[in-house]
Write an enzyme that holds these catalytic residues in place. Sequence first.
Site, PDB file in Angstrom:
ATOM      1  N   ASP A  22      -2.784   1.560  -3.478  1.00  0.00           N
ATOM      2  CA  ASP A  22      -1.848   2.448  -3.136  1.00  0.00           C
ATOM      3  C   ASP A  22      -0.865   2.859  -4.023  1.00  0.00           C
ATOM      4  OD1 ASP A  22       0.224   3.702  -1.560  1.00  0.00           O
ATOM      5  OD2 ASP A  22       0.995   1.984  -0.708  1.00  0.00           O
TER       6      ASP A  22
ATOM      7  N   ASP B 247       1.048  10.085  -3.578  1.00  0.00           N
ATOM      8  CA  ASP B 247       0.840   8.888  -2.664  1.00  0.00           C
ATOM      9  C   ASP B 247      -0.734   8.564  -2.093  1.00  0.00           C
ATOM     10  OD1 ASP B 247       0.960   6.635  -0.988  1.00  0.00           O
ATOM     11  OD2 ASP B 247       2.502   7.641   0.210  1.00  0.00           O
TER      12      ASP B 247
END
Length: 493
Positions: free
Chosen positions: A351, A116
Amino acid sequence: MPFSRSRTIYSFAAVLALSSVSRGTPTTTTTTITRHVSSIAPRTPSSPLPAADFSVPITASAPRSKAKKSLLRALRESQAAQAGSNFTTVLAGSDFDEEYLTNVKFGEQDFMLIVDTGSSDTWAPQVGYACFNLDNKPVAQSQCAFGSAGFNSSASTTFTVDPGTNFNIEYADGEFLSGTVGFETVTVGGLAVKQQEIGVVDKAAWDGDGFNSGLIGFASPNLTFVFNGTNPDDDDTQIPYNPFFYSAVQQGLVSHPFLSVALDRGSFAAENSSDLDQNLGFISFGGIAPVGVISSTAVTVPIQGYDAATFTPKNGSTGVTYFYYSVDVELMSFTGNHEIFGTTNTDIILDSGTTLDYVPTDVADAFAAAFDPPAVKDDDFGVYTVVCTATVPEFTVTIGGVTFTVDPADNLFPLGIQDDDGNELCASGTFDGGPSTGAEGNVFILGDTFLHNVVATFNIETDEITLTQRAPYTSGSSDVKRRAPSSVRRRSV
């Protein structure tokens, strides 16, 4: 939105809570974000960017569960592998490739963790953890669906507890975790960071996939969620720390302060069966990920910072705080010259923890209408749905004066359901992130839909991002064309 979830911290309410060194459960406080165009000019990146010291490829199998098909579930089992130079790690895809996983060692214990770039903490559940639902009611551990029994900290000879602290985080989709904090040797693809601070979760409300056992975050230290004191209910002082890659750079373990991510899209075949999806990309440390690129389509731009007092976007060396890997986007357009997105909107977060691209409402609606036949917003699914045989317009994103192309395949992926006429339904990889002007708290994201098409290389010392267009590629499985992107996951902190 059941199908648009993120494990990335994108809520500015949470950021504001951090800014005032207070956090419990993030409130509904909102902040108006005005667009900031950097005074630092984009530039042509170093040519070429150095090869990574460590690269770990992403590989996954995807067994399908009929019971979970309506929820866009698909499980991936990662196979760690070396590829190219030492510090590159393979990423595995789970949940219809909506999450990218890689093997991470805590001491000598192995876990598959979500990769992430939109959050910063590294954590796994402690053996014997308590599982809760999102209403904070205790449930069986099986409902958290972690991929392992958890981390046995007492069995690790390299783990030490950080006394007087606690780990406490809540993601944008309502998942939350809390527990103790400790220091451990954390290893990813041969890159071993000693005394890395980690969260060891003893209370979890987590919607797992049966394979991941937590998360490894790569964003700024300012997005870490360790607090003073041992009671998460009384948290009032945040204690920022260096995430994994920041620690690696500080310890001199890589030649260059570059973190590079190349995410591959999955295939229709693997998303609709239990076939193996090989080589779903790389995460690389110290240089650029080892995939084919179009070097003439590349640009280096500043990461957008925020004013430490007002939290309006700001660049420069004074009073600037960094949270996300965010950039200025000058233009979004697609087939038919529908140029929608100009210079009056917020910065955009890059992201890997968010499946879709979340763009302003006017862009998302116009793009959906440009499908042939048009895609239609489905509030039940939380996506724009369309028949899988639809013609998809090509989407482009201009950053730093360079235009990057999103393959139409990344805006069409199977839902595993049919319409009333028996046609297979797909969803668009581009979704409504809210109004672009006059909105409070809207944060836009370029997630996996966009990232499938570029190599994103983050320089954590100069606070810059180099984006390079990827060369056209085929499925990691040699016999399957890569036609579909990852599914929708939006777990943001």
